[in-house]
Write an enzyme that holds these catalytic residues in place. Sequence first.
Site, PDB file in Angstrom:
ATOM      1  CG  HIS A 153     -13.708   0.078 -35.579  1.00  0.00           C
ATOM      2  ND1 HIS A 153     -12.713   0.164 -34.650  1.00  0.00           N
ATOM      3  CD2 HIS A 153     -14.865   0.305 -34.926  1.00  0.00           C
ATOM      4  CE1 HIS A 153     -13.243   0.451 -33.477  1.00  0.00           C
ATOM      5  NE2 HIS A 153     -14.532   0.540 -33.607  1.00  0.00           N
TER       6      HIS A 153
HETATM    7  S1  FES Z   1     -10.114  -1.242 -36.669  1.00  0.00           S
HETATM    8 FE1  FES Z   1     -10.767   0.036 -35.054  1.00  0.00          FE
HETATM    9  S2  FES Z   1      -9.545  -0.710 -33.463  1.00  0.00           S
HETATM   10 FE2  FES Z   1      -8.882  -1.897 -35.099  1.00  0.00          FE
END
Ligand code: FES
Lengths: 188, 529
Positions: A153
Amino acid sequence: MAETTANETAAPAASAGETRRDFIFIAAGAVGAVGAALTAWPFIDQMNPAADTRAMATTEVDLASLQAGQQIVITWQGKPVFVRHRTPAEIEAAQRDDYAALKDPATDASRLVQANGAAGKPAFLIVQAACTHLGCIPTFAAGDYKGWMCACHGSQYDTSGRIRRGPAPLNLALAPYTYLTDTSIRIG
Amino acid sequence: MAGPSTYQPASGFTRWLDTRLPILRLAHDSFVAYPTPRNLNYWWTFGAVLSMCLVVQIVTGIVLAMHYAPSIHDAFASVQRIRRDVPWGWLIQPIHAVGASMFFLAVYIHMFRGLYYGSYKAPREVLWILGCVIYLLMVATAFLGYSLPWGQMSFWAATVITNLLGAVPVVGTAIRDWLMGGFAIDNPTLNRFFSLHYLLPFLIVGVVVLHVWALHEAGQNNPAGVDPKEKGDTVPFTPHATMKDLFITVVFLLLFGLFVFYMPDALGHPDNYIPADPLVTPTHIVPEWYLLPFYAILRAIDFNVGPIDSKLGGVILMFGAIAVLFVLPWLDTSRVRSMRYRPIAQQFFLIFVVVCIALGWCGAQQPAAPVIPHPAFKADLRWVEGGTSATRTVTATSERDAVAGFEAAAQEMRQAGAQLVLVNRTSPTQATLTGVSGGTEQRATVQGRDLDALEAEIGKRKASLGAASVPFVEVDRKEPFVFTVTRFSQILTAYYFLFFLGILPLLGLRETASRVPDTIAKSIRGGAH
Ligand code: FES
Ligand code: HEM
């Protein structure tokens, strides 16, 4: 006379019968409930980490073969851990940002401290690999801060493993380690 | 059941059995003589399809369990062995894997049917809630089952979902470790997931029995949403409903077969053909399609609300999205059951269906990806060419007024002729100020498609200027507004909850419904819908 006796015995007997039955009912119920809870507990608790899993499995790492600018990923207690040999530029970047606007403020030195409280060596950073967002393993030397970048993410960490951008709330967790010799450490 | 039993044992044996275990009477009353509303349409056939799916999953699952090895060293290979070496394994394994998707396809149709025709309203609240319980159990079963093949997606989906539980304050970590049986997804996790994956479908069977019992007690709803009143309103279950159910089941099996025989892997993820590796995360983790809407809701929350951080907020909303279904019977205030007679509600319902599908789309995208094109990211750069740079260390009196102190010092340097000043804080109370004076001030604007491209451009420019020995460059980034997948998910999530918590409660009080026919017979004569 006979009547009085009858009344005397009948009335208390009836109420005594009630209270005794209530008492037995409540007592048996209470014992039953405690018994049920005690029986349920082993069946719930058995799912917790077993003794062998819990046994502080320690991992030893030889740092001699790790070149500056490289990292190795090892597993400790089943969890991946980054052991990173930082270049002078990476160390400098980490120290320079000690007082930048950080989401989870920490100095680089505080992130190198060994399990026994002694200071670590700036060259070797040992942190847990799981992204503090949802546990992915971030990519080495990627992102704006050239620390790690999590592809899941988009969280970005600096060369001290501090969170700098993205959804992760915290810095990469420290792994308890100690130097055994100048070039080897034990994690756990 | 409705009315007295009409079962007539035909033979000596059935007469004998009927006074000992009236099971044939039960079957007759439930599935032969049982009166069903005569106006049921095809949306009412998916209960039968779901029963078939459950049997298919259990039968194929039991077979798979005979060959499957629940150990992290053997699991992946054992599933491959089922597909390659076990007699008929090539057929049975895909039936189970595709079957999970088919099961969810049917259950979603079944649920939207209930929503549209108001099948959750009195006297069917318990029936509806039991359905919600079944759905929850299905989600749990599918999640557990998906981890069993021990591919990359299996492993990382399990990691991400169990980590969500870690978001729960105070007890989160304890619950997570309890569930995993360790500090990471590992062999103990796989073992218990297999055990529970075997157990839950049988719990589902139990709840399905209750579900059907509640159905037969309350009677079936129907497209008109009015109760059967006279004999002509109903027809016997057999042959009317039986034939219709069989027909749809066959059509459904054609679709099922299409996937099993021609594209058994179309609904899966290719990464799951890579054995699980705890040290390497796939670049893009996605759940199976049927859980995507919930995944989108989970990720929609990227901001903190008071003490609730973004991670916990997402978890609360994701579970809330299912929890709200449980109380739906008390949220919808409309006295009219079927939306067929609620023209406004109908439109909100249609939007709701589209929103659910759009959430599913969002769940499959990268959260930061733009939904619609946006202007380029720009940054203004300022630097000084030539000139001399001077460095000065400033110490503030306290941490509180450090920033103001550094700024004052920078201002001083500017007044003393510095063209540009860089403040570099080195400790809570100290900063190194670099100023360049003389030389000529230069400006440039760089741009990139997205933030990463912009940063790359800035980096390139800085490097070329560094070579020309410019000490530093001031960067002023200008980010355009980007309508990201996350933003889109936020809007969709808001509608999802608004539908249940705002629209249905309020609309029921204010709308004017069209005329509801008094009987089922009239609803049929009254024209099509
Ligand atoms: S940014 Fe969501 S798990 Fe690393
Ligand atoms: C509600 C019903 C069920 C659902 C929704 C379901 C769902 C799933 C899913 C999604 C998978 C992963 C398939 C893959 O990606 O290859 C799976 C695997 C598996 N399931 Fe089930 N299942 C159900 C019932 C059962 C039952 C009743 C059993 C056994 C008694 C079972 C045994 C297995 C086994 C052994 C696997 C691993 C082998 C494989 O991956 O194909 N399942 N299940």
